[in-house]
Motif scaffolding. Structure first.
Motif, PDB file in Angstrom:
ATOM      1  N   VAL A  21       0.985  -1.169   0.110  1.00  0.00           N
ATOM      2  CA  VAL A  21      -0.006   0.044   0.028  1.00  0.00           C
ATOM      3  C   VAL A  21       0.838   1.283  -0.019  1.00  0.00           C
ATOM      4  O   VAL A  21       1.560   1.532   0.927  1.00  0.00           O
ATOM      5  N   THR A  22       0.995   2.080  -1.120  1.00  0.00           N
ATOM      6  CA  THR A  22       1.574   3.169  -1.012  1.00  0.00           C
ATOM      7  C   THR A  22       0.752   4.666  -1.038  1.00  0.00           C
ATOM      8  O   THR A  22       1.166   5.652  -0.981  1.00  0.00           O
ATOM      9  N   GLY A  23      -0.739   4.408  -1.211  1.00  0.00           N
ATOM     10  CA  GLY A  23      -1.431   5.566  -1.200  1.00  0.00           C
ATOM     11  C   GLY A  23      -2.872   5.274  -0.691  1.00  0.00           C
ATOM     12  O   GLY A  23      -3.526   4.357  -0.918  1.00  0.00           O
ATOM     13  N   ILE A  24      -3.422   6.290   0.160  1.00  0.00           N
ATOM     14  CA  ILE A  24      -4.744   6.428   0.674  1.00  0.00           C
ATOM     15  C   ILE A  24      -5.333   7.614   0.260  1.00  0.00           C
ATOM     16  O   ILE A  24      -5.034   8.625   0.649  1.00  0.00           O
ATOM     17  N   VAL A  25      -6.339   7.637  -0.786  1.00  0.00           N
ATOM     18  CA  VAL A  25      -7.100   8.760  -0.982  1.00  0.00           C
ATOM     19  C   VAL A  25      -8.548   8.649  -1.216  1.00  0.00           C
ATOM     20  O   VAL A  25      -9.300   8.089  -2.011  1.00  0.00           O
ATOM     21  N   LEU A  26      -9.274   9.151   0.103  1.00  0.00           N
ATOM     22  CA  LEU A  26     -10.342   8.927   0.386  1.00  0.00           C
ATOM     23  C   LEU A  26     -10.977  10.355   0.465  1.00  0.00           C
ATOM     24  O   LEU A  26     -11.036  10.838   1.565  1.00  0.00           O
ATOM     25  N   GLU A  27     -11.416  11.106  -0.439  1.00  0.00           N
ATOM     26  CA  GLU A  27     -11.750  12.436  -0.343  1.00  0.00           C
ATOM     27  C   GLU A  27     -13.314  12.620  -0.848  1.00  0.00           C
ATOM     28  O   GLU A  27     -14.056  11.918  -1.515  1.00  0.00           O
ATOM     29  N   ASN A  28     -14.104  13.783  -0.149  1.00  0.00           N
ATOM     30  CA  ASN A  28     -15.495  13.915  -0.344  1.00  0.00           C
ATOM     31  C   ASN A  28     -16.205  12.777  -0.136  1.00  0.00           C
ATOM     32  O   ASN A  28     -17.140  12.593  -1.099  1.00  0.00           O
ATOM     33  N   MET A  29     -16.148  12.124   0.874  1.00  0.00           N
ATOM     34  CA  MET A  29     -17.140  10.886   0.870  1.00  0.00           C
ATOM     35  C   MET A  29     -17.756  10.885   2.296  1.00  0.00           C
ATOM     36  O   MET A  29     -18.274  10.104   2.486  1.00  0.00           O
ATOM     37  N   GLY A  30     -17.745  12.132   3.068  1.00  0.00           N
ATOM     38  CA  GLY A  30     -18.341  12.272   4.182  1.00  0.00           C
ATOM     39  C   GLY A  30     -18.227  11.372   5.333  1.00  0.00           C
ATOM     40  O   GLY A  30     -18.812  11.003   6.362  1.00  0.00           O
TER      41      GLY A  30
ATOM     42  N   VAL B 273       1.415   8.557  -0.228  1.00  0.00           N
ATOM     43  CA  VAL B 273       0.213   9.618  -0.446  1.00  0.00           C
ATOM     44  C   VAL B 273      -0.777   9.266   0.633  1.00  0.00           C
ATOM     45  O   VAL B 273      -1.310   8.080   0.590  1.00  0.00           O
ATOM     46  N   LEU B 274      -1.311  10.374   1.171  1.00  0.00           N
ATOM     47  CA  LEU B 274      -2.600  10.288   2.294  1.00  0.00           C
ATOM     48  C   LEU B 274      -3.300  11.399   1.968  1.00  0.00           C
ATOM     49  O   LEU B 274      -2.862  12.608   2.146  1.00  0.00           O
ATOM     50  N   SER B 275      -4.734  11.228   1.524  1.00  0.00           N
ATOM     51  CA  SER B 275      -5.520  12.196   1.507  1.00  0.00           C
ATOM     52  C   SER B 275      -6.971  12.109   2.309  1.00  0.00           C
ATOM     53  O   SER B 275      -7.649  11.081   1.882  1.00  0.00           O
ATOM     54  N   PHE B 276      -7.274  12.661   3.077  1.00  0.00           N
ATOM     55  CA  PHE B 276      -8.808  12.451   3.541  1.00  0.00           C
ATOM     56  C   PHE B 276      -9.363  13.880   3.425  1.00  0.00           C
ATOM     57  O   PHE B 276     -10.271  14.416   4.252  1.00  0.00           O
ATOM     58  N   ARG B 277      -9.178  14.706   2.240  1.00  0.00           N
ATOM     59  CA  ARG B 277      -9.574  16.032   2.188  1.00  0.00           C
ATOM     60  C   ARG B 277     -11.274  15.851   2.026  1.00  0.00           C
ATOM     61  O   ARG B 277     -11.955  15.116   1.478  1.00  0.00           O
ATOM     62  N   ASN B 278     -11.834  17.090   2.446  1.00  0.00           N
ATOM     63  CA  ASN B 278     -13.430  17.472   2.473  1.00  0.00           C
ATOM     64  C   ASN B 278     -14.173  16.158   3.177  1.00  0.00           C
ATOM     65  O   ASN B 278     -14.858  15.505   2.353  1.00  0.00           O
ATOM     66  N   ASN B 279     -13.866  15.789   4.449  1.00  0.00           N
ATOM     67  CA  ASN B 279     -14.528  14.704   5.126  1.00  0.00           C
ATOM     68  C   ASN B 279     -15.229  15.361   6.640  1.00  0.00           C
ATOM     69  O   ASN B 279     -14.979  16.827   6.641  1.00  0.00           O
TER      70      ASN B 279
ATOM     71  N   GLN C 168      -1.234  19.877   3.758  1.00  0.00           N
ATOM     72  CA  GLN C 168      -2.502  20.732   3.534  1.00  0.00           C
ATOM     73  C   GLN C 168      -3.009  20.200   4.901  1.00  0.00           C
ATOM     74  O   GLN C 168      -3.718  19.184   5.042  1.00  0.00           O
ATOM     75  N   LEU C 169      -3.376  21.234   5.902  1.00  0.00           N
ATOM     76  CA  LEU C 169      -4.024  21.054   7.390  1.00  0.00           C
ATOM     77  C   LEU C 169      -5.070  22.173   7.225  1.00  0.00           C
ATOM     78  O   LEU C 169      -5.395  22.192   8.464  1.00  0.00           O
ATOM     79  N   GLN C 170      -5.468  22.962   6.386  1.00  0.00           N
ATOM     80  CA  GLN C 170      -6.280  23.968   6.170  1.00  0.00           C
ATOM     81  C   GLN C 170      -7.844  23.572   6.665  1.00  0.00           C
ATOM     82  O   GLN C 170      -8.098  22.410   6.456  1.00  0.00           O
ATOM     83  N   ASP C 171      -8.425  24.356   7.201  1.00  0.00           N
ATOM     84  CA  ASP C 171      -9.726  24.298   7.402  1.00  0.00           C
ATOM     85  C   ASP C 171     -10.298  23.098   8.372  1.00  0.00           C
ATOM     86  O   ASP C 171     -10.980  22.317   8.242  1.00  0.00           O
ATOM     87  N   ASN C 172      -9.289  23.289   9.729  1.00  0.00           N
ATOM     88  CA  ASN C 172      -9.597  22.346  10.650  1.00  0.00           C
ATOM     89  C   ASN C 172      -9.745  23.079  11.802  1.00  0.00           C
ATOM     90  O   ASN C 172     -10.036  24.432  11.825  1.00  0.00           O
ATOM     91  N   MET C 173      -9.377  22.414  13.181  1.00  0.00           N
ATOM     92  CA  MET C 173      -9.701  23.012  14.252  1.00  0.00           C
ATOM     93  C   MET C 173      -8.511  22.853  15.150  1.00  0.00           C
ATOM     94  O   MET C 173      -8.535  22.679  16.511  1.00  0.00           O
ATOM     95  N   LEU C 174      -7.162  22.826  14.642  1.00  0.00           N
ATOM     96  CA  LEU C 174      -6.039  22.512  15.286  1.00  0.00           C
ATOM     97  C   LEU C 174      -5.428  23.680  16.186  1.00  0.00           C
ATOM     98  O   LEU C 174      -5.856  25.170  15.896  1.00  0.00           O
TER      99      LEU C 174
END
Length: 626
Positions: free
Chosen positions: A80-89, A107-113, A156-162
């Motif tokens: 496994v070299t990448g996890i891309v789960l975007e816009n899935m709620g 590559v790791l992306s959980f964008r827009n969940n 990319q860590l924008q639009d969270n509550m860090l």
């Protein structure tokens, strides 16, 4: 020989066999033979509780160098070299050690969940190059383990509550960092990487201060004041520290002033260039301002005619909204409003569109006119009344209104689209060396049918207009294996898209690479390869055509062509000219098998008229339905 001696001999022989043949023992196992990576992904799945992933993440996710079977998972050599789960709620908390066993992850992306909780640790993921957790509800501090990722290029860590402070990122590889719209506080570290970023990377964090943020940090002096000798000693230390700190602040201020002066000069230069460009535009014919630009000849209407005519929304596509405009009883147009374009001037925009003027082919959708202004960019086409091939394959399934899409008609569509792509590859749309994909967005919803069922390929030539980040998310060629691994597209990416399109024609299943939002779909390339490997090819073909008399041999031949087009390696894929010839061989075979009457059902006329007839639709891009 005694019984213990017999069993000892058998054990020694077995061990020797394994020693002399260690590879074959695991030939049929996936590279993740101990299941650690699979268990790590299933642990993630249990946190998300997503029905779609539960139904998709079954069996083996990676097998040797085969395409991954699980949605959103990328694999190389079975790892496994990448996890891309975007816009899935997706929702839930990810455990801090969730990625410990995914050591090959790049590559790791959980964008827009809607994922919440603290950000997971990355101490065991040293190969990570891209991390995108933006648009979620992560809280707590940014983990210091990110500082150990020496190959990290984008964070990319924008639009969270860090909360808490920004770590001192200073990896040489790091090119993009965005922590905007969080709850971070404290001074921004004075590292080369962070100080080279734009202030927008830190915006909407009220507690952050110091350059490159425009908010200065408040200097406080807590020097103790005492007559005691011991206290005076510490007071001197504090004074020295304050002086050093003051020197650092002054140095940072000087650096900031220099950068600010440099940015102002750059801004002034761009402003001068813009004014010069506006002067050039003003020297143009004033009467052309606010008018449609026709690609070939005047069509007898102007922009005001379009604006005052009755309009019907056809839907929103990847690159804009489309409207059906009826000018009169016999003339219906489609107007596409473009969005997410590159910041192009009027001259650059016109130059890119003019490159399409010379492309005349009976299976290509011609552009009639366009409109350019600062706030509005329009493309004008004629309306094609018989919809698109996506609706022709999948529309009204299981109803009495369904008109069967016959095998011969599907073969004709494949032939027409192949010819159109071959023509595009022989006549490049752009002379710019970095624009190499001739079409870039081929899918069934971009193949239209006019009132005579003539096949028209649409949405070609947009690669030169669309910004690269948007193209990489929405255009089909950018979903090809070579772009996922090497970030590269080419005409061979079009060949891969064509293979996926033909598989959709043959199987009647929706391809994941061109499916509308919310529609159940499948990675057809992986699914078909698995079907062939496991010898259940009888289930591949759409039942609507599988039952047709004498069609099986032709469908198998066309399937072989599609599989070659879907090869993971671009070098192994055929050229479109070869694809056209192979499909014509299939057509010839089907005609010979058709009782020798020489007739072959077709949905298109392949003859090129002396004066091209412009009958098209600007819907494309999945924008309109029949």
């Amino acid at each position: 020989m005694s019984c213990p001696q017999f069993f000892t001999s058998i054990l020694v022989m077995a061990l020797l066999a394994l020693m002399y043949n260690p590879v074959n023992a695991q030939d049929d196992l996936p590279n993740d033979f101990d299941g650690t990576e699979r268990n790590a992904l299933l642990a993630l799945l249990s946190e998300f509780n997503n029905p779609f992933l539960k139904s998709n993440w079954t069996s083996i996710m990676c097998y040797k160098n085969k395409p991954p079977y699980w949605f959103g998972i990328q694999c190389v050599d079975g790892r496994v070299t990448g996890i891309v789960l975007e816009n899935m709620g997706l929702a839930g908390n990810i455990k801090p050690d969730a990625l410990v066993n995914l050591t090959q992850l790049s590559v790791l992306s959980f964008r827009n969940n809607s994922i919440s909780g603290n950000v997971m640790g990355f101490s065991y993921n040293h190969k990570l190059t891209q991390i995108d957790l933006s648009g979620n509800m992560f809280d707590g501090p940014i983990p210091d383990s990110l500082l150990t990722l020496d190959f990290l290029e984008s964070l990319q860590l924008q639009d969270n509550m860090l909360t808490d402070s920004v770590p001192a990122f200073n990896q040489i590889s790091l090119r993009e960092v965005n922590v905007s719209n969080n709850r971070l506080s404290g001074p921004i570290p004075n590292t080369i990487v962070l100080q080279s970023l734009n202030s927008s990377s830190f915006s909407d964090n009220p507690g952050l201060c110091g350059p490159p943020s425009p908010i200065p940090c408040t200097i406080t002096n807590n020097t103790p004041n005492s007559t005691n000798t011991h206290h005076s000693h510490f007071a001197s230390i504090f004074i020295v520290v304050d002086i050093i700190f003051l020197i650092l602040v002054v140095a940072l201020f000087i650096i900031y002033c220099r950068k600010s002066r440099k940015m102002k000069k750059e801004k002034k230069r761009k402003l001068v260039d813009q004014e010069e460009e506006e002067k050039v535009d003003k020297n143009m014919d004033v009467e052309e301002k606010g008018k449609l630009k026709f690609m070939d000849k005047e069509m007898g209407f102007e922009l005001d005619d379009l604006l005052t005519a009755s309009a019907e929304g056809l839907g929103k596509g990847n690159f804009g909204s489309c409207y059906k405009i009826r000018l009169c009883e016999a003339v219906t147009m489609v107007v596409k409003r473009l969005r997410d374009l590159k910041p192009l001037s009027s001259n650059e925009f016109e130059k890119n569109l003019q490159a399409m003027v010379g492309l005349t082919h009976p299976n290509l959708l011609p552009l009639l006119a366009y409109y350019y202004s600062t706030n509005e960019k329009l493309l004008i086409y004629r309306f094609a009344s018989n919809g698109n091939v996506y609706n022709r394959i999948h529309g009204e399934r299981g109803t009495k209104n369904r008109i069967p899409f016959r095998w011969s008609a599907r073969l004709s569509v494949a032939h027409a689209v192949a010819r159109a792509l071959h023509y595009l590859h022989l006549n490049p749309i752009s002379s710019q060396p970095h624009i190499t994909a001739a079409h870039g967005n081929l899918k069934s919803s971009n193949v239209l049918l006019d009132q005579n069922d003539a096949v028209l390929v649409s949405d070609y030539g947009l690669t030169s207009l669309i910004a690269l980040p948007i193209a990489s998310q929405r255009m089909v060629s950018y979903k090809s294996p070579e772009y996922q691994i090497h970030k590269r597209v080419s005409p061979k990416s079009d060949v891969w898209s064509f293979g996926c399109f033909v598989l959709e024609l043959l199987t009647g299943r929706v391809s994941t690479h061109g499916a509308p939002v919310g529609v159940n779909c499948v990675d057809l390339g992986s699914w078909v390869h698995r079907a062939v490997r496991e010898e259940w090819t009888a289930e591949i073909f759409d039942g609507e055509i599988a039952a047709e008399r004498g069609a099986n041999s032709g469908m198998v031949r066309l399937l072989e062509v599609a599989i070659k087009c879907c090869e993971k390696s671009p070098e192994k894929r055929p050229e479109m000219g070869e694809v056209v010839r192979e499909i014509e061989d299939v057509i010839e075979m089907v005609e010979e098998d058709d009782d020798g009457d020489g007739e072959f059902s077709s949905v298109t006329d392949y003859s090129v008229p002396a004066t091209p007839v412009i009958i098209a639709n600007g819907g494309g891009d999945g924008d309109y339905e029949r």
